[in-house]
Design a protein around this motif. Sequence first.
Motif, short mmCIF file in Angstrom:
data_model
loop_
_atom_site.label_atom_id
_atom_site.label_comp_id
_atom_site.label_asym_id
_atom_site.label_seq_id
_atom_site.Cartn_x
_atom_site.Cartn_y
_atom_site.Cartn_z
N ALA A 180 -10.73 -0.04 7.51
CA ALA A 180 -11.87 0.64 6.90
C ALA A 180 -11.56 1.01 5.45
O ALA A 180 -12.41 0.84 4.56
CB ALA A 180 -12.23 1.88 7.71
N ARG A 181 -10.35 1.48 5.19
CA ARG A 181 -9.97 1.85 3.82
C ARG A 181 -9.89 0.62 2.93
O ARG A 181 -10.33 0.64 1.77
CB ARG A 181 -8.63 2.58 3.84
N LEU A 182 -9.33 -0.46 3.46
CA LEU A 182 -9.27 -1.69 2.68
C LEU A 182 -10.67 -2.21 2.36
O LEU A 182 -10.94 -2.67 1.25
CB LEU A 182 -8.48 -2.76 3.43
N LEU A 183 -11.57 -2.12 3.32
CA LEU A 183 -12.93 -2.57 3.10
C LEU A 183 -13.63 -1.70 2.05
O LEU A 183 -14.41 -2.21 1.24
CB LEU A 183 -13.72 -2.59 4.41
N GLY B 208 1.13 -11.02 9.36
CA GLY B 208 1.23 -10.84 7.91
C GLY B 208 0.98 -9.40 7.49
O GLY B 208 0.88 -9.11 6.30
N ASN B 209 0.85 -8.51 8.47
CA ASN B 209 0.65 -7.08 8.24
C ASN B 209 -0.55 -6.78 7.36
O ASN B 209 -1.57 -7.45 7.45
CB ASN B 209 1.94 -6.43 7.75
N VAL B 210 -0.44 -5.75 6.51
CA VAL B 210 -1.58 -5.28 5.73
C VAL B 210 -2.10 -6.36 4.78
O VAL B 210 -3.30 -6.49 4.57
CB VAL B 210 -1.22 -3.99 4.97
N ARG B 211 -1.20 -7.14 4.22
CA ARG B 211 -1.63 -8.21 3.30
C ARG B 211 -2.55 -9.19 4.02
O ARG B 211 -3.58 -9.60 3.50
CB ARG B 211 -0.40 -8.95 2.76
N GLN B 212 -2.20 -9.58 5.25
CA GLN B 212 -3.04 -10.49 6.01
C GLN B 212 -4.36 -9.83 6.37
O GLN B 212 -5.43 -10.44 6.25
CB GLN B 212 -2.32 -10.94 7.27
N LEU B 213 -4.33 -8.57 6.80
CA LEU B 213 -5.55 -7.84 7.13
C LEU B 213 -6.48 -7.78 5.93
O LEU B 213 -7.67 -8.04 6.04
CB LEU B 213 -5.20 -6.44 7.63
N TYR B 214 -5.94 -7.46 4.78
CA TYR B 214 -6.73 -7.41 3.55
C TYR B 214 -7.38 -8.76 3.25
O TYR B 214 -8.57 -8.84 2.95
CB TYR B 214 -5.85 -6.97 2.36
N ASN B 215 -6.59 -9.83 3.33
CA ASN B 215 -7.12 -11.17 3.03
C ASN B 215 -8.21 -11.58 4.01
O ASN B 215 -9.19 -12.22 3.62
CB ASN B 215 -6.00 -12.20 3.00
N VAL B 216 -8.06 -11.21 5.27
CA VAL B 216 -9.10 -11.53 6.27
C VAL B 216 -10.38 -10.76 5.93
O VAL B 216 -11.47 -11.31 5.98
CB VAL B 216 -8.61 -11.22 7.69
N LEU B 217 -10.25 -9.50 5.58
CA LEU B 217 -11.43 -8.71 5.21
C LEU B 217 -12.08 -9.25 3.95
O LEU B 217 -13.30 -9.29 3.84
CB LEU B 217 -11.04 -7.25 5.01
N LEU B 218 -11.27 -9.66 3.02
CA LEU B 218 -11.79 -10.20 1.77
C LEU B 218 -12.58 -11.48 2.01
O LEU B 218 -13.64 -11.68 1.49
CB LEU B 218 -10.64 -10.48 0.80
N LEU C 90 2.06 -3.61 11.75
CA LEU C 90 0.77 -3.18 12.31
C LEU C 90 0.70 -3.34 13.82
O LEU C 90 0.12 -2.49 14.50
CB LEU C 90 -0.38 -3.96 11.66
N ARG C 91 1.30 -4.38 14.35
CA ARG C 91 1.22 -4.61 15.79
C ARG C 91 1.87 -3.50 16.59
O ARG C 91 1.60 -3.33 17.78
CB ARG C 91 1.80 -5.97 16.17
N GLU C 92 2.74 -2.71 15.94
CA GLU C 92 3.37 -1.56 16.60
C GLU C 92 2.65 -0.25 16.28
O GLU C 92 3.06 0.80 16.75
CB GLU C 92 4.84 -1.45 16.17
N ARG C 93 1.57 -0.34 15.52
CA ARG C 93 0.79 0.85 15.15
C ARG C 93 -0.69 0.57 15.35
O ARG C 93 -1.50 0.74 14.45
CB ARG C 93 1.05 1.22 13.68
N ARG C 94 -1.03 0.14 16.51
CA ARG C 94 -2.41 -0.28 16.80
C ARG C 94 -3.45 0.77 16.42
O ARG C 94 -4.53 0.44 15.96
CB ARG C 94 -2.55 -0.64 18.27
N ALA C 95 -3.13 2.04 16.61
CA ALA C 95 -4.10 3.10 16.31
C ALA C 95 -4.39 3.20 14.81
O ALA C 95 -5.43 3.74 14.42
CB ALA C 95 -3.58 4.45 16.82
N ASP C 96 -3.51 2.67 13.98
CA ASP C 96 -3.70 2.72 12.52
C ASP C 96 -4.52 1.56 11.98
O ASP C 96 -4.99 1.62 10.84
CB ASP C 96 -2.34 2.72 11.81
N ILE C 97 -4.69 0.52 12.76
CA ILE C 97 -5.29 -0.71 12.24
C ILE C 97 -6.74 -0.49 11.78
O ILE C 97 -7.11 -0.88 10.67
CB ILE C 97 -5.20 -1.86 13.26
N MET D 244 0.83 -1.19 0.00
CA MET D 244 0.00 0.00 0.00
C MET D 244 0.87 1.25 0.00
O MET D 244 0.56 2.23 -0.66
CB MET D 244 -0.92 0.02 1.22
N PHE D 245 1.96 1.20 0.76
CA PHE D 245 2.86 2.35 0.84
C PHE D 245 3.50 2.61 -0.52
O PHE D 245 3.57 3.74 -0.98
CB PHE D 245 3.91 2.11 1.93
N ALA D 246 3.96 1.55 -1.16
CA ALA D 246 4.58 1.70 -2.48
C ALA D 246 3.57 2.22 -3.49
O ALA D 246 3.91 3.07 -4.34
CB ALA D 246 5.16 0.36 -2.94
#
Length: 133
Positions: free
Chosen positions: A86-89, A123-133, A74-81, A1-3
Amino acid sequence: MFAQAIHRASPRREKPLVAINCAAVATNLLESELFGHKKGAFTGADRDEAVRQRQFREDLFYRMSVITIPIPPLRERRADIVPIAARLLERINTQFRTEERGYQDKSLSDSAIAFVKRHDWPGNVRQLYNVLL
């Protein structure tokens, strides 16, 4: 996402972005995969590096070889999760809305928000995305 965000903000945003899953490439081969290699440099090296073939800009090679952008997990940026989820969704909803007739947008329930907040997301953002998907 950053790239992708960097690419969208760059003057080359109309050019293709080539995404590479660096975790899927052996550490000792990563530099070779990204920048090419000299024929015979190691077993299986059968052609010269991408810079010489002008598939990879030489100036970019030298710029990238000195830049490190630390992105904490992500585990070090809990406030961003939750905002990231929401953006991924939103992205998922947009994709499914165009692909599936009658699709109903999904949202994060209170229990889903609680779950994403407490999970470590190795798995960071990739794992979060896949779980939401």
